[in-house]
Design an enzyme around this catalytic site. Structure first.
Site, PDB file in Angstrom:
ATOM      1  N   ASP A 187     -46.627 -34.161  -3.761  1.00  0.00           N
ATOM      2  CA  ASP A 187     -47.861 -33.823  -3.046  1.00  0.00           C
ATOM      3  C   ASP A 187     -48.715 -32.840  -3.838  1.00  0.00           C
ATOM      4  O   ASP A 187     -48.237 -32.160  -4.750  1.00  0.00           O
ATOM      5  CB  ASP A 187     -47.539 -33.247  -1.663  1.00  0.00           C
ATOM      6  CG  ASP A 187     -46.757 -31.933  -1.743  1.00  0.00           C
ATOM      7  OD1 ASP A 187     -45.831 -31.845  -2.566  1.00  0.00           O
ATOM      8  OD2 ASP A 187     -47.089 -30.995  -0.981  1.00  0.00           O
ATOM      9  N   GLU A 221     -44.115 -30.227  -0.686  1.00  0.00           N
ATOM     10  CA  GLU A 221     -43.726 -28.942  -1.288  1.00  0.00           C
ATOM     11  C   GLU A 221     -44.761 -27.878  -0.967  1.00  0.00           C
ATOM     12  O   GLU A 221     -44.439 -26.727  -0.714  1.00  0.00           O
ATOM     13  CB  GLU A 221     -43.576 -29.107  -2.807  1.00  0.00           C
ATOM     14  CG  GLU A 221     -42.884 -27.928  -3.505  1.00  0.00           C
ATOM     15  CD  GLU A 221     -43.834 -26.825  -3.951  1.00  0.00           C
ATOM     16  OE1 GLU A 221     -43.350 -25.753  -4.332  1.00  0.00           O
ATOM     17  OE2 GLU A 221     -45.076 -27.019  -3.905  1.00  0.00           O
ATOM     18  N   GLU A 222     -46.021 -28.294  -0.991  1.00  0.00           N
ATOM     19  CA  GLU A 222     -47.121 -27.342  -0.764  1.00  0.00           C
ATOM     20  C   GLU A 222     -47.233 -26.964   0.716  1.00  0.00           C
ATOM     21  O   GLU A 222     -48.054 -26.127   1.074  1.00  0.00           O
ATOM     22  CB  GLU A 222     -48.454 -27.952  -1.252  1.00  0.00           C
ATOM     23  CG  GLU A 222     -48.439 -28.410  -2.713  1.00  0.00           C
ATOM     24  CD  GLU A 222     -48.456 -27.250  -3.713  1.00  0.00           C
ATOM     25  OE1 GLU A 222     -48.367 -26.080  -3.283  1.00  0.00           O
ATOM     26  OE2 GLU A 222     -48.541 -27.536  -4.917  1.00  0.00           O
ATOM     27  N   HIS A 274     -54.035 -24.963  -8.017  1.00  0.00           N
ATOM     28  CA  HIS A 274     -54.596 -24.731  -6.687  1.00  0.00           C
ATOM     29  C   HIS A 274     -56.065 -24.324  -6.759  1.00  0.00           C
ATOM     30  O   HIS A 274     -56.617 -23.836  -5.785  1.00  0.00           O
ATOM     31  CB  HIS A 274     -53.796 -23.694  -5.888  1.00  0.00           C
ATOM     32  CG  HIS A 274     -52.381 -24.124  -5.604  1.00  0.00           C
ATOM     33  ND1 HIS A 274     -51.596 -23.537  -4.638  1.00  0.00           N
ATOM     34  CD2 HIS A 274     -51.608 -25.081  -6.152  1.00  0.00           C
ATOM     35  CE1 HIS A 274     -50.398 -24.112  -4.611  1.00  0.00           C
ATOM     36  NE2 HIS A 274     -50.377 -25.048  -5.535  1.00  0.00           N
TER      37      HIS A 274
HETATM   38 ZN   LIG Z   1     -46.154 -27.100  -7.544  1.00  0.00          ZN
END
Ligand SMILES: [Zn+2]
Length: 368
Positions: free
Chosen positions: A76, A137-138, A342
């Site tokens: 993801d 994961e995020e 990010h």
């Molecule tokens: Zn990562």
């Protein structure tokens, strides 16, 4: 290693949208690529727990001998990560528009796929390669948390998911806890009879003022993330909600920090007529491996062997490595060279993508 093929795979992967919870398309791509490269691939049944449109992908490339080594990345990406158009300029890959690139963590997946292709094509002897590609994961490490790793206990696992450079081995990450404090006071007209009220906002402010926040020591941090409360300027606020988090590489310091925050809250409330309800959550546990640990040494030696400045590092962030460690795998995170994750400026140097792939190939070949 086929550099053109590796780059093409990475560019394919970043152009498949996979925001957290919607990893099915990228999982299908990985399943196809890994199956074609000789792996047995399965999707676990974690979707019911994570709410994602697919489970985690778990694959295996058979080797000779009984040894097995795992490599992991997450499927993801964060937002804004839809419709990504990668551009390659002077050896660096970036996104062209108003999106992230998604190198976090497509770079890990691309390197793993290329490693498997090379191992399958070569006549080199290698251990069995386990592959764990997680969802969510995020989103609080949802996929790794929901993965049944009971069969992998004690196995080494290299998680390709750090902004450190290839050759840097992340051997520690903090324990992480969060809290939500709901202060309840008493409403009253702010102009007519404020003395009849108890301001939940004022009490929350006193509690926060008494907290130590920011970097508390080299490996411990605390933060108030949100505060909300009250209903109107002319009403003494009867409610205020404060949320925050704290982290430490050392569990004892984590516990001490939580206790100090708790004391600040309770002291501010005491004798005011207000009350407070605090919900604590241990989001994920930390891990810290010694530099002499065999898994760390394996990665450092492989890095040196291919000419990288091998070194260990610790991080302040959490990743699937935290969860895999808790589940009993011998896990560390590998630096990948991804940059500015990010954010809209996220980038990946092709040279680092190639170096990372060479490194995990070397780790796989050295593992005995
Ligand atoms: Zn990562």
């Amino acid at each position: 290693m086929d550099s053109q093929r590796l780059l093409a795979t990475f560019l394919d992967l970043v152009q498949i949208d996979s925001p957290s919870g919607h990893e099915a398309a990228v999982a299908a791509y990985c399943r196809g690529a890994l199956t074609a490269a000789g792996c047995v691939v399965e999707i676990d049944d974690s979707a019911a727990i994570t709410g994602s449109d697919t489970g985690n992908l778990i694959a295996e490339l058979g080797g000779d001998g009984a040894e097995k080594v795992f490599f992991s990345a997450h499927m993801d990406t964060v937002s804004p990560g839809e419709g990504i158009k990668p551009v390659v300029e002077q050896g660096v890959i970036r996104a062209s528009g108003d999106t992230i690139l998604g190198a976090d963590d497509k770079v890990g997946i691309a390197a793993i796929i290329e490693m498997v292709r090379v191992l399958q094509e070569s006549q080199l002897s290698h251990p069995t390669i386990g592959i764990l590609l997680s969802v969510g994961e995020e989103k609080n490490l949802l996929g790794a948390n929901a993965m049944d790793a009971s069969g992998f206990c004690g196995q080494p696992c290299f998680v390709l998911d750090s902004e450190n450079q290839p050759g840097e081995v992340v051997v520690g990450a903090p324990f992480h806890s969060s809290f939500k404090a709901t202060f309840t006071g008493k409403a009253a007209h702010a102009g007519v009879c404020p003395e009849k009220g108890v301001s939940a906002i004022a009490i929350a402010a006193a509690a926060i003022s008494a907290m130590q926040l920011g970097r508390l020591d080299e490996v411990t941090t605390a933060n108030i993330g949100t505060i909300s409360g009250g209903s109107a300027d002319n009403v003494v606020a009867d409610s205020c909600i404060v949320t925050g988090e704290f982290r430490s590489l050392h569990e004892q310091r984590l516990n001490e920090t939580g206790a100090a925050i708790s004391t600040a809250i309770q002291t501010a409330v005491a004798g005011t007529g207000a009350s407070v309800d605090v919900v604590w959550e241990e989001s994920y546990p930390g891990f810290l491996l010694d530099e002499g640990h065999p898994i760390v040494q394996l990665a450092l030696k492989a890095a040196k062997r291919i000419g990288l400045p091998a070194q260990v590092a610790v991080t302040g962030g959490g990743s699937d490595t935290n969860v895999f460690s808790k589940k009993g795998l011998q896990a560390v995170t590998l630096g990948t060279g991804m940059k500015g994750i990010h954010g809209l400026g996220e980038s990946m140097a092709i040279a680092d993508l190639e170096t990372l792939t060479r490194l995990i190939l070397q780790i796989a070949l050295d593992y005995r």
